[in-house]
Design a protein around this motif. Sequence first.
Motif, PDB file in Angstrom:
ATOM      1  N   PHE A   1      12.142  25.118 -35.873  1.00 46.37           N
ATOM      2  CA  PHE A   1      12.210  26.441 -35.426  1.00 46.37           C
ATOM      3  C   PHE A   1      11.357  26.818 -34.174  1.00 46.37           C
ATOM      4  CE2 PHE A   1       9.848  30.388 -35.504  1.00 46.37           C
ATOM      5  CZ  PHE A   1      10.693  31.178 -35.330  1.00 46.37           C
ATOM      6  N   TRP A   2      10.089  25.706 -34.571  1.00 39.75           N
ATOM      7  CA  TRP A   2       9.092  26.110 -33.844  1.00 39.75           C
ATOM      8  C   TRP A   2       9.059  25.448 -32.131  1.00 39.75           C
ATOM      9  CZ3 TRP A   2       5.629  29.709 -34.467  1.00 39.75           C
ATOM     10  CH2 TRP A   2       5.488  29.989 -35.646  1.00 39.75           C
ATOM     11  N   LYS A   3      10.190  24.111 -32.056  1.00 39.01           N
ATOM     12  CA  LYS A   3      10.225  23.629 -31.059  1.00 39.01           C
ATOM     13  C   LYS A   3      11.363  24.429 -30.136  1.00 39.01           C
ATOM     14  CE  LYS A   3      10.174  18.966 -32.890  1.00 39.01           C
ATOM     15  NZ  LYS A   3      11.014  17.750 -33.159  1.00 39.01           N
ATOM     16  N   VAL A   4      12.153  25.383 -30.678  1.00 41.74           N
ATOM     17  CA  VAL A   4      12.854  26.124 -30.091  1.00 41.74           C
ATOM     18  C   VAL A   4      12.182  27.383 -29.574  1.00 41.74           C
ATOM     19  CG1 VAL A   4      15.093  27.575 -30.041  1.00 41.74           C
ATOM     20  CG2 VAL A   4      15.109  25.411 -31.187  1.00 41.74           C
ATOM     21  N   ALA A   5      11.338  28.132 -30.403  1.00 45.07           N
ATOM     22  CA  ALA A   5      10.619  29.016 -30.085  1.00 45.07           C
ATOM     23  C   ALA A   5       9.804  28.760 -28.797  1.00 45.07           C
ATOM     24  CB  ALA A   5       9.785  29.483 -31.272  1.00 45.07           C
ATOM     25  N   GLY A   6       9.074  27.697 -28.811  1.00 43.70           N
ATOM     26  CA  GLY A   6       8.367  27.057 -27.905  1.00 43.70           C
ATOM     27  C   GLY A   6       9.006  26.968 -26.563  1.00 43.70           C
ATOM     28  N   GLY A   7      10.086  26.400 -26.585  1.00 49.33           N
ATOM     29  CA  GLY A   7      10.848  26.160 -25.386  1.00 49.33           C
ATOM     30  C   GLY A   7      11.423  27.618 -24.718  1.00 49.33           C
ATOM     31  N   LEU A   8      11.735  28.641 -25.491  1.00 42.66           N
ATOM     32  CA  LEU A   8      11.980  29.933 -25.036  1.00 42.66           C
ATOM     33  C   LEU A   8      10.975  30.717 -24.472  1.00 42.66           C
ATOM     34  CD1 LEU A   8      14.427  31.194 -27.817  1.00 42.66           C
ATOM     35  CD2 LEU A   8      14.994  30.421 -25.620  1.00 42.66           C
ATOM     36  N   LEU A   9       9.676  30.449 -25.201  1.00 45.70           N
ATOM     37  CA  LEU A   9       8.593  31.210 -24.380  1.00 45.70           C
ATOM     38  C   LEU A   9       8.140  30.496 -23.191  1.00 45.70           C
ATOM     39  CD1 LEU A   9       6.093  32.982 -25.167  1.00 45.70           C
ATOM     40  CD2 LEU A   9       4.730  31.200 -25.972  1.00 45.70           C
TER      41      LEU A   9
ATOM     42  N   LEU B   1      10.352  18.198 -16.059  1.00 45.90           N
ATOM     43  CA  LEU B   1       9.596  18.071 -17.439  1.00 45.90           C
ATOM     44  C   LEU B   1      10.176  18.635 -18.546  1.00 45.90           C
ATOM     45  CD1 LEU B   1       6.302  19.774 -15.933  1.00 45.90           C
ATOM     46  CD2 LEU B   1       6.890  17.494 -16.249  1.00 45.90           C
ATOM     47  N   THR B   2      11.137  19.620 -18.392  1.00 41.79           N
ATOM     48  CA  THR B   2      11.978  19.988 -19.638  1.00 41.79           C
ATOM     49  C   THR B   2      12.870  18.795 -20.169  1.00 41.79           C
ATOM     50  OG1 THR B   2      12.042  22.195 -18.943  1.00 41.79           O
ATOM     51  CG2 THR B   2      13.641  21.703 -20.644  1.00 41.79           C
ATOM     52  N   TRP B   3      13.330  18.166 -19.207  1.00 39.09           N
ATOM     53  CA  TRP B   3      14.389  16.966 -19.582  1.00 39.09           C
ATOM     54  C   TRP B   3      13.392  15.997 -20.189  1.00 39.09           C
ATOM     55  CZ3 TRP B   3      19.321  16.335 -18.364  1.00 39.09           C
ATOM     56  CH2 TRP B   3      19.913  14.998 -18.505  1.00 39.09           C
ATOM     57  N   LEU B   4      12.156  15.812 -19.844  1.00 38.57           N
ATOM     58  CA  LEU B   4      11.122  14.627 -20.497  1.00 38.57           C
ATOM     59  C   LEU B   4      10.917  15.197 -21.575  1.00 38.57           C
ATOM     60  CD1 LEU B   4       9.155  13.241 -17.260  1.00 38.57           C
ATOM     61  CD2 LEU B   4      11.150  12.134 -18.631  1.00 38.57           C
ATOM     62  N   CYS B   5      10.571  16.274 -21.882  1.00 41.79           N
ATOM     63  CA  CYS B   5      10.255  16.753 -22.992  1.00 41.79           C
ATOM     64  C   CYS B   5      11.180  16.804 -24.317  1.00 41.79           C
ATOM     65  CB  CYS B   5       9.659  18.405 -23.043  1.00 41.79           C
ATOM     66  SG  CYS B   5       7.693  18.452 -22.131  1.00 41.79           S
ATOM     67  N   LEU B   6      12.425  17.023 -23.662  1.00 38.28           N
ATOM     68  CA  LEU B   6      13.435  16.913 -24.760  1.00 38.28           C
ATOM     69  C   LEU B   6      13.826  15.551 -25.472  1.00 38.28           C
ATOM     70  CD1 LEU B   6      16.054  19.524 -23.034  1.00 38.28           C
ATOM     71  CD2 LEU B   6      14.852  19.819 -25.458  1.00 38.28           C
ATOM     72  N   ILE B   7      13.692  14.646 -24.487  1.00 38.08           N
ATOM     73  CA  ILE B   7      13.880  13.349 -24.695  1.00 38.08           C
ATOM     74  C   ILE B   7      12.431  13.053 -25.689  1.00 38.08           C
ATOM     75  CG2 ILE B   7      13.663  10.807 -23.851  1.00 38.08           C
ATOM     76  CD1 ILE B   7      15.130  12.019 -21.426  1.00 38.08           C
ATOM     77  N   ALA B   8      11.281  13.376 -25.366  1.00 35.87           N
ATOM     78  CA  ALA B   8      10.424  13.050 -26.363  1.00 35.87           C
ATOM     79  C   ALA B   8      10.515  13.544 -27.539  1.00 35.87           C
ATOM     80  CB  ALA B   8       8.837  13.620 -25.723  1.00 35.87           C
ATOM     81  N   LEU B   9      11.184  14.756 -27.535  1.00 37.28           N
ATOM     82  CA  LEU B   9      11.285  15.267 -29.082  1.00 37.28           C
ATOM     83  C   LEU B   9      12.339  14.988 -29.792  1.00 37.28           C
ATOM     84  CD1 LEU B   9      10.548  19.070 -27.881  1.00 37.28           C
ATOM     85  CD2 LEU B   9       9.036  17.632 -29.336  1.00 37.28           C
ATOM     86  N   GLY B  10      13.056  13.871 -29.115  1.00 38.92           N
ATOM     87  CA  GLY B  10      14.026  13.241 -30.295  1.00 38.92           C
ATOM     88  C   GLY B  10      15.652  13.220 -29.535  1.00 38.92           C
TER      89      GLY B  10
END
Length: 87
Positions: A1-9, A51-60
């Motif tokens: 939940f927090w990953k999605v909420a952070g991405g939307l923010l 940066l979003t692409w790299l963060c998504l890869i880092a998040l799994g």
Amino acid sequence: FWKVAGGLLILLICCINMYFVVAYVMSLHNMGLYIGAAVLSVIYLSFVAYLTWLCLIALGASFLACGSTVSVTRTLLPEQPPSHPPK
């Protein structure tokens, strides 16, 4: 939940920033500034997408990783010659 909420923010903050940049440049009434703002906006959005692409890869989300990757958990051992000659 927090990953999605952070991405939307983050997406919301980027959109608000872009809105204020566009509103400011439109109030200046200068074609050169329009073009400059458009070019910088494309560069900015491309960087944010990267940066979003790299963060998504880092998040799994490893399916987004392009190219060959090496796992550090697997080790390749060279073939060992047989201990006795074949018959």
